[in-house]
Design an enzyme around this catalytic site. Structure first.
Site, mmCIF file in Angstrom:
data_model
loop_
_atom_site.group_PDB
_atom_site.id
_atom_site.type_symbol
_atom_site.label_atom_id
_atom_site.label_comp_id
_atom_site.label_asym_id
_atom_site.label_seq_id
_atom_site.Cartn_x
_atom_site.Cartn_y
_atom_site.Cartn_z
ATOM 1 N N HIS A 1 -1.979 9.099 -13.691
ATOM 2 C CA HIS A 1 -3.414 8.834 -13.658
ATOM 3 C C HIS A 1 -4.201 9.925 -14.366
ATOM 4 O O HIS A 1 -3.702 11.034 -14.572
ATOM 5 C CB HIS A 1 -3.911 8.728 -12.206
ATOM 6 C CG HIS A 1 -3.591 7.415 -11.566
ATOM 7 N ND1 HIS A 1 -2.389 7.158 -10.959
ATOM 8 C CD2 HIS A 1 -4.329 6.276 -11.447
ATOM 9 C CE1 HIS A 1 -2.380 5.915 -10.493
ATOM 10 N NE2 HIS A 1 -3.551 5.350 -10.777
ATOM 11 N N LYS B 1 -8.711 12.041 -10.555
ATOM 12 C CA LYS B 1 -8.304 11.309 -9.346
ATOM 13 C C LYS B 1 -8.141 12.267 -8.169
ATOM 14 O O LYS B 1 -7.537 13.331 -8.288
ATOM 15 C CB LYS B 1 -6.994 10.550 -9.617
ATOM 16 C CG LYS B 1 -6.566 9.685 -8.460
ATOM 17 C CD LYS B 1 -5.579 8.618 -8.874
ATOM 18 C CE LYS B 1 -5.121 7.772 -7.694
ATOM 19 N NZ LYS B 1 -6.221 7.075 -7.024
#
Ligand SMILES: NC(=O)C1=CN([C@@H]2O[C@H](COP(=O)(O)OP(=O)(O)OC[C@H]3O[C@@H](n4cnc5c(N)ncnc54)[C@H](O)[C@@H]3O)[C@@H](O)[C@H]2O)C=CC1
Ligand SMILES: O=C(O)C1=N[C@H](C(=O)O)C[C@H](O)C1
Length: 256
Positions: free
Chosen positions: A145, A149
């Site tokens: 990701h 995040k």
């Protein structure tokens, strides 16, 4: 089609902006208010910083929550208490929190959808991994990701491990005597399966499930290159939550 009045929490976020656009572009959806932690959201609907105040003034049919784990849990619980149906993309809820919310939804006979991943491809990747895990005992999950995040492992990786756990015998993977010379090298351990979280600028949301057996590996991978990939799942969840009287965890449970 029945008109659905919607409040969005987190409208200035990466996902929230896409959700605002989705609601505006969908004929039978109406955005009636947003909840932000600042009053600064530049939108042509009322902006609330307090969810209770919002629900005392407005009566949306659905709350779409795209915030942070702690805030998302509080919002989902409050929505159910006020008779508002939550569609939650926010990840990072604990098992206990999910159980508590399910009990609350059932006690109110209200629909609630909590989906760790709204992208159809990601849902298929999870299902295919579950299918494959019937035949492969050893599984490693690598989720990748963007570096903004907050939660690790991702909600999708946790859900994948839970789905695989339903079909495989518990197994401690790797060498029984293996030792980490650098802490964390083997990732998180869920029922003996390992989850590795990569965070890099440039990434959006990606996951690779690797399964191994003698002389072979199978790799199942999904990539979201744009947050638009999540919006068809949000749309179907809003329509479906209106017909439910319980909490559903995972989009795979509402797709045909
Ligand atoms: N289910 C799915 O398919 C997907 C889920 N996600 C999840 O959605 C969540 C949001 O992700 P992003 O949009 O990337 O994060 P983001 O950081 O861009 O947005 C979060 C937003 O929440 C707002 N916020 C924080 N506290 C708040 C409060 N008290 N009240 C109202 N708003 C508040 C922030 O101002 C921010 O705009 C994360 O939990 C992420 O894991 C993200 C992508 C897809
Ligand atoms: O934070 C994100 O970006 C994403 N979060 C969800 C998760 O934790 O699985 C879904 C998707 O992977 C994007």
């Amino acid at each position: 089609m029945e008109q659905i009045n919607i409040t969005i929490a987190g409208p200035r976020g990466r996902m929230g902006k896409e959700a605002v656009q989705l609601v505006k572009d969908t004929e039978h959806f109406t955005l009636i208010s947003v909840i932000d932690h600042k009053k600064e959201a530049e939108l042509d609907v009322p902006v609330y910083t307090d969810i209770e105040e919002c629900f005392q003034d407005e009566a949306p049919h659905v709350l779409i929550d795209l915030t942070t784990p702690e805030v998302g849990y509080h919002h989902t619980k409050t929505a159910l208490e006020y008779g508002v149906r939550p569609v939650v993309g926010t990840t990072g809820f604990s098992r206990d929190e999910l159980e508590e919310l399910k009990e609350l939804a059932e006690s109110k006979s209200l629909g609630c959808i909590i989906a760790p991943n709204f992208a159809i491809g990601a849902v298929l990747m999870m299902k295919f991994s579950q299918m494959a895990a019937k035949y492969f005992d050893d599984v490693e999950i690598i989720e990748l990701h963007h570096d903004r995040k907050l939660d690790a492992p991702s909600g999708t990786a946790v859900k994948t491990a839970e789905m695989i756990r339903e079909v495989r015998q518990s197994k401690e993977q790797g060498h029984p005597d293996e030792k980490e010379t650098h802490s964390g090298a083997r990732g998180a351990n869920v029922d003996g399966m390992h989850i590795h979280s990569v965070r890099l600028p440039g990434l959006i949301a990606h996951q690779q499930v690797m399964l191994g057996a003698e002389g072979q590996t199978l790799t199942i991978r999904h990539d979201s290159f744009h947050r638009g990939s999540f919006m068809s799942g949000v749309k179907v969840s809003v329509d479906t939550v209106m017909k439910l009287d319980t909490l559903v965890y995972g989009l795979e449970n509402i797709l045909d």
